[in-house]
Write a protein that holds these residues in place. Structure first.
Motif, PDB file in Angstrom:
ATOM      1  N   LEU A  47      -6.127  22.165  -1.481  1.00  0.00           N
ATOM      2  CA  LEU A  47      -6.220  21.292  -0.423  1.00  0.00           C
ATOM      3  C   LEU A  47      -6.661  22.239   0.955  1.00  0.00           C
ATOM      4  CD1 LEU A  47      -2.909  19.389  -0.946  1.00  0.00           C
ATOM      5  CD2 LEU A  47      -5.430  18.759  -1.288  1.00  0.00           C
ATOM      6  N   LEU A  48      -6.176  23.558   0.889  1.00  0.00           N
ATOM      7  CA  LEU A  48      -6.572  24.444   2.080  1.00  0.00           C
ATOM      8  C   LEU A  48      -7.919  24.884   2.117  1.00  0.00           C
ATOM      9  CD1 LEU A  48      -2.937  26.173   2.101  1.00  0.00           C
ATOM     10  CD2 LEU A  48      -3.804  24.191   3.734  1.00  0.00           C
ATOM     11  N   GLN A  49      -8.584  24.759   0.982  1.00  0.00           N
ATOM     12  CA  GLN A  49     -10.032  25.050   0.728  1.00  0.00           C
ATOM     13  C   GLN A  49     -10.846  24.104   1.109  1.00  0.00           C
ATOM     14  OE1 GLN A  49     -10.290  26.597  -3.206  1.00  0.00           O
ATOM     15  NE2 GLN A  49      -8.849  28.317  -2.829  1.00  0.00           N
ATOM     16  N   LEU A  50     -10.572  22.949   1.387  1.00  0.00           N
ATOM     17  CA  LEU A  50     -11.416  21.874   1.831  1.00  0.00           C
ATOM     18  C   LEU A  50     -11.813  21.996   3.329  1.00  0.00           C
ATOM     19  CD1 LEU A  50      -9.382  18.713   0.749  1.00  0.00           C
ATOM     20  CD2 LEU A  50     -11.370  19.445  -0.267  1.00  0.00           C
TER      21      LEU A  50
ATOM     22  N   SER B 230       8.639  28.620   0.010  1.00  0.00           N
ATOM     23  CA  SER B 230       7.695  28.797  -1.090  1.00  0.00           C
ATOM     24  C   SER B 230       6.077  28.629  -0.917  1.00  0.00           C
ATOM     25  CB  SER B 230       8.321  27.758  -2.401  1.00  0.00           C
ATOM     26  OG  SER B 230       7.788  26.397  -1.886  1.00  0.00           O
ATOM     27  N   GLY B 231       6.015  27.804   0.336  1.00  0.00           N
ATOM     28  CA  GLY B 231       4.808  27.407   0.517  1.00  0.00           C
ATOM     29  C   GLY B 231       4.125  26.390  -0.370  1.00  0.00           C
ATOM     30  N   LEU B 232       5.063  25.624  -1.221  1.00  0.00           N
ATOM     31  CA  LEU B 232       4.678  24.655  -2.174  1.00  0.00           C
ATOM     32  C   LEU B 232       4.889  23.356  -1.425  1.00  0.00           C
ATOM     33  CD1 LEU B 232       5.948  25.923  -5.507  1.00  0.00           C
ATOM     34  CD2 LEU B 232       3.601  26.103  -4.834  1.00  0.00           C
TER      35      LEU B 232
ATOM     36  N   ASN C 141       5.542  18.093   4.176  1.00  0.00           N
ATOM     37  CA  ASN C 141       5.961  18.344   2.816  1.00  0.00           C
ATOM     38  C   ASN C 141       5.892  19.756   2.316  1.00  0.00           C
ATOM     39  OD1 ASN C 141       6.587  15.581   1.944  1.00  0.00           O
ATOM     40  ND2 ASN C 141       4.708  15.183   3.154  1.00  0.00           N
ATOM     41  N   THR C 142       5.523  20.807   3.350  1.00  0.00           N
ATOM     42  CA  THR C 142       5.289  22.051   2.645  1.00  0.00           C
ATOM     43  C   THR C 142       6.636  22.852   3.005  1.00  0.00           C
ATOM     44  OG1 THR C 142       2.924  22.134   3.329  1.00  0.00           O
ATOM     45  CG2 THR C 142       4.191  24.182   3.119  1.00  0.00           C
ATOM     46  N   ASP C 143       7.120  23.400   1.973  1.00  0.00           N
ATOM     47  CA  ASP C 143       8.398  24.075   1.817  1.00  0.00           C
ATOM     48  C   ASP C 143       8.061  25.550   2.638  1.00  0.00           C
ATOM     49  OD1 ASP C 143      10.127  26.426   1.272  1.00  0.00           O
ATOM     50  OD2 ASP C 143      11.184  24.770  -0.380  1.00  0.00           O
TER      51      ASP C 143
ATOM     52  N   THR D  80       5.820  18.540  -7.129  1.00  0.00           N
ATOM     53  CA  THR D  80       5.579  19.758  -6.285  1.00  0.00           C
ATOM     54  C   THR D  80       4.167  20.112  -6.753  1.00  0.00           C
ATOM     55  OG1 THR D  80       7.945  20.413  -6.115  1.00  0.00           O
ATOM     56  CG2 THR D  80       6.110  22.129  -5.855  1.00  0.00           C
ATOM     57  N   ILE D  81       3.422  20.604  -5.831  1.00  0.00           N
ATOM     58  CA  ILE D  81       1.836  20.849  -6.084  1.00  0.00           C
ATOM     59  C   ILE D  81       1.688  22.245  -5.195  1.00  0.00           C
ATOM     60  CG2 ILE D  81       1.096  18.656  -6.598  1.00  0.00           C
ATOM     61  CD1 ILE D  81      -0.097  18.540  -3.809  1.00  0.00           C
ATOM     62  N   ASP D  82       0.704  22.862  -5.745  1.00  0.00           N
ATOM     63  CA  ASP D  82       0.337  24.104  -4.975  1.00  0.00           C
ATOM     64  C   ASP D  82      -0.704  23.725  -3.951  1.00  0.00           C
ATOM     65  OD1 ASP D  82      -0.989  26.486  -4.156  1.00  0.00           O
ATOM     66  OD2 ASP D  82      -1.431  27.190  -5.965  1.00  0.00           O
ATOM     67  N   PRO D  83      -0.335  23.978  -2.735  1.00  0.00           N
ATOM     68  CA  PRO D  83      -1.475  23.103  -1.651  1.00  0.00           C
ATOM     69  C   PRO D  83      -2.866  24.115  -1.865  1.00  0.00           C
ATOM     70  CG  PRO D  83       0.026  24.768  -0.565  1.00  0.00           C
ATOM     71  CD  PRO D  83       0.520  24.380  -1.989  1.00  0.00           C
TER      72      PRO D  83
END
Length: 92
Positions: A56-59, A37-39, A32-34, A50-53
């Protein structure tokens, strides 16, 4: 009815009862990542969300193997205005 849609993900930890058909966070992000855009963008009934990941990437890395369930909630503009007009120390 005008309002705002809020996208969210439920992350199921290993001891949670996550359905095996749910994607892992790693799979969800990959699908699901474009790339431009990286979104992260996904569809539920209604508009595409649409969300900024970044959060999530900091988990911790092990979370990439946890199952996730995408979701959304809707709040009307009227409810948002009402909640903003209340003093912050009041409770319902």
């Amino acid at each position: 009815m005008p309002g705002r849609m809020k996208a969210f993900l439920t992350i199921y930890e290993p001891n949670d009862d996550a359905h095996p058909s749910l994607l892992t966070l790693r799979e969800f992000l990959a699908e699901n990542t474009d790339p431009e855009s990286g979104l992260v963008s996904y569809a539920l009934p209604g508009p595409r969300l649409t969300i900024d990941p970044a959060p999530l990437l900091q988990l911790p890395p092990e979370y990439l193997d946890y199952r996730v369930g995408p979701g959304a909630s809707f709040v009307t503009d009227e409810a948002l205005a009402w909640s903003r007009s209340r003093p912050s120390d009041q409770t319902a």
